[in-house]
Design an enzyme around this catalytic site. Sequence first.
Site, PDB file in Angstrom:
ATOM      1  N   HIS A 140       0.873  -1.159  -0.260  1.00  0.00           N
ATOM      2  CA  HIS A 140      -0.526   0.216  -0.185  1.00  0.00           C
ATOM      3  C   HIS A 140       0.995   1.231   0.395  1.00  0.00           C
ATOM      4  O   HIS A 140       1.994   1.362   0.147  1.00  0.00           O
ATOM      5  CB  HIS A 140      -0.564   0.231   0.917  1.00  0.00           C
ATOM      6  CG  HIS A 140      -2.015  -0.882   1.570  1.00  0.00           C
ATOM      7  ND1 HIS A 140      -2.216  -1.711   2.479  1.00  0.00           N
ATOM      8  CD2 HIS A 140      -2.504  -1.078   0.591  1.00  0.00           C
ATOM      9  CE1 HIS A 140      -3.195  -2.393   2.213  1.00  0.00           C
ATOM     10  NE2 HIS A 140      -3.747  -2.534   0.965  1.00  0.00           N
TER      11      HIS A 140
ATOM     12  N   CYS B 150      -2.216  -0.166   9.796  1.00  0.00           N
ATOM     13  CA  CYS B 150      -3.088  -1.054   9.579  1.00  0.00           C
ATOM     14  C   CYS B 150      -4.095  -1.968  10.786  1.00  0.00           C
ATOM     15  O   CYS B 150      -5.136  -2.532  10.700  1.00  0.00           O
ATOM     16  CB  CYS B 150      -2.925  -2.621   9.504  1.00  0.00           C
ATOM     17  SG  CYS B 150      -1.258  -1.872   8.428  1.00  0.00           S
TER      18      CYS B 150
HETATM   19  C1  CIR Z   1      -3.705  -8.294   3.143  1.00  0.00           C
HETATM   20  O1  CIR Z   1      -2.470  -8.404   2.438  1.00  0.00           O
HETATM   21  O2  CIR Z   1      -4.624  -7.466   2.825  1.00  0.00           O
HETATM   22  C2  CIR Z   1      -2.704  -8.239   5.106  1.00  0.00           C
HETATM   23  N1  CIR Z   1      -2.718  -9.658   4.902  1.00  0.00           N
HETATM   24  C3  CIR Z   1      -2.249  -6.940   5.543  1.00  0.00           C
HETATM   25  C4  CIR Z   1      -2.668  -6.241   5.114  1.00  0.00           C
HETATM   26  C5  CIR Z   1      -2.222  -4.752   5.580  1.00  0.00           C
HETATM   27  N2  CIR Z   1      -2.480  -3.174   5.692  1.00  0.00           N
HETATM   28  C6  CIR Z   1      -2.202  -2.069   5.716  1.00  0.00           C
HETATM   29  O3  CIR Z   1      -1.235  -2.138   5.329  1.00  0.00           O
HETATM   30  N3  CIR Z   1      -3.032  -1.109   5.353  1.00  0.00           N
END
Ligand code: CIR
Length: 257
Positions: free
Chosen positions: A157, A244
């Site tokens: 992201h 996150c």
């Molecule tokens: C994903 O790949 O969607 C999750 N394993 C990690 C999400 C991390 N979220 C973030 O950076 N906001």
Amino acid sequence: MFTAYVRKPGPNFSQALSEHPGKNDIDLAVAMHQHLHYVEALKEVGGKVEYLPPQDPLPDATFVEDTAVILEDKILLCPMKETSRQEEVQSVATVLKKHNNCVTLESPATLDGGDVMNTPDTIFVGLSKRSNLSAVEALSTLTSKNVVPVTVSKGLHLKSATTFLGNNLLIIDPSRIDSSILKHFDWIEVTENESYVANCLALGDVVLMPAGFPRVSEKIRAYGMKIIELEMSEFEKADGGVTCLSLILLDKSDKAP
Ligand code: CIR
């Protein structure tokens, strides 16, 4: 001051989506412990912490930031691209709709909250594996701020590569994004092998950051900010960072970034 919505890692957390080389070694017990410390840090900074109801079948449901974007006068529920994560949104909506109007975006827009970096005048949105230009265009109709796309060339992201610390200051790994549009900020620049620390959570003058980056924590302190270091190893293996793990709702009296 603020309410932080969080969700404990569920029993399937070790199945989280991830491109991290350590993804097969995720230890749920350690993750639970690290999450507890995260919650304690939010409280130490003066936050009220609300636990979202468990979503046990959903491996990534602890990464609540991705499900919604808090705007000035409404809450955007994210049209998440990953099918395995789409179900997370409804459970968050049920809780957040008590606070404000919830809206969503029409297809073909796809958006994860991890791609949305809110600053005082502008919302920067990562064009990433998860979020697209349709989302940028649709989001710009929902806010009075400028909405500006930023190409993400490496990593998950936009906020995996840069986060806003307040006072015109970014922490940033410029090797992962098109940083040309971010030149008017002051930068704490991190190297490619420090890139995990580019995701920090600033709450007032306190920065929650991953442990183990002494060079960077020194630089943040030099800007007069306090640091809380957190062990994040199990979330890092699941491609998640400090921001996150929560959705932050500022009290009405506090100004958004
Ligand atoms: C994903 O790949 O969607 C999750 N394993 C990690 C999400 C991390 N979220 C973030 O950076 N906001």
